[in-house]
Design a protein around this motif. Structure first.
Motif, PDB file in Angstrom:
ATOM      1  N   MET A 244      29.829  69.127   4.910  1.00  0.00           N
ATOM      2  CA  MET A 244      30.807  68.872   5.975  1.00  0.00           C
ATOM      3  C   MET A 244      32.048  68.762   5.561  1.00  0.00           C
ATOM      4  SD  MET A 244      31.261  64.889   7.937  1.00  0.00           S
ATOM      5  CE  MET A 244      29.484  65.039   8.664  1.00  0.00           C
ATOM      6  N   THR A 245      32.816  69.555   6.318  1.00  0.00           N
ATOM      7  CA  THR A 245      34.362  69.914   6.043  1.00  0.00           C
ATOM      8  C   THR A 245      35.211  68.618   6.637  1.00  0.00           C
ATOM      9  OG1 THR A 245      34.768  70.844   8.221  1.00  0.00           O
ATOM     10  CG2 THR A 245      33.950  72.280   6.460  1.00  0.00           C
TER      11      THR A 245
ATOM     12  N   GLN B  16      35.220  68.324  10.153  1.00  0.00           N
ATOM     13  CA  GLN B  16      34.139  68.062  10.773  1.00  0.00           C
ATOM     14  C   GLN B  16      34.038  66.385  10.747  1.00  0.00           C
ATOM     15  OE1 GLN B  16      31.318  70.427   8.550  1.00  0.00           O
ATOM     16  NE2 GLN B  16      30.784  71.607  10.097  1.00  0.00           N
ATOM     17  N   LEU B  17      34.512  65.897   9.646  1.00  0.00           N
ATOM     18  CA  LEU B  17      34.504  64.390   9.307  1.00  0.00           C
ATOM     19  C   LEU B  17      35.323  63.917  10.562  1.00  0.00           C
ATOM     20  CD1 LEU B  17      33.630  62.036   8.037  1.00  0.00           C
ATOM     21  CD2 LEU B  17      35.647  62.406   6.324  1.00  0.00           C
TER      22      LEU B  17
ATOM     23  N   GLU C 191      34.057  64.021  14.133  1.00  0.00           N
ATOM     24  CA  GLU C 191      32.935  62.997  14.243  1.00  0.00           C
ATOM     25  C   GLU C 191      33.754  61.599  14.500  1.00  0.00           C
ATOM     26  OE1 GLU C 191      28.883  61.780  14.399  1.00  0.00           O
ATOM     27  OE2 GLU C 191      29.720  63.842  14.500  1.00  0.00           O
TER      28      GLU C 191
ATOM     29  N   LEU D 189      28.624  58.386   6.717  1.00  0.00           N
ATOM     30  CA  LEU D 189      28.523  59.936   6.932  1.00  0.00           C
ATOM     31  C   LEU D 189      28.651  60.606   5.792  1.00  0.00           C
ATOM     32  CD1 LEU D 189      30.784  60.538  10.032  1.00  0.00           C
ATOM     33  CD2 LEU D 189      28.386  60.786  10.101  1.00  0.00           C
TER      34      LEU D 189
ATOM     35  N   GLU E 187      25.695  62.888   3.738  1.00  0.00           N
ATOM     36  CA  GLU E 187      25.917  64.214   3.315  1.00  0.00           C
ATOM     37  C   GLU E 187      25.440  64.295   1.790  1.00  0.00           C
ATOM     38  OE1 GLU E 187      29.366  67.675   2.937  1.00  0.00           O
ATOM     39  OE2 GLU E 187      29.870  65.625   3.381  1.00  0.00           O
TER      40      GLU E 187
END
Length: 55
Positions: free
Chosen positions: A1-2, A5-6, A9, A36, A40
């Motif tokens: 997750m970049t 992206q985090l 979210e 999250l 990951e």
């Protein structure tokens, strides 16, 4: 997750929690971020466990 992206979210969750007070909202967002990141890491470990020859 970049990181993006985090952030995306967490923004989605932030919008769902807007009715909460600031302190409770931040506590929940921090917990969601921790969850999250844990998911990951768990996914990465699962991938490594499934492919032991890459170690």
């Amino acid at each position: 997750m970049t990181r993006q992206q985090l952030a995306d979210e967490l923004l989605m969750h932030w919008r769902l929690l807007w009715l909460l007070g600031p302190k409770e909202r931040m506590e929940r967002i921090n917990q969601i971020a921790d969850d999250l990141l844990f998911e990951e890491q768990l996914s990465l470990v699962s991938i490594e466990m499934a492919n032991p020859e890459h170690a």
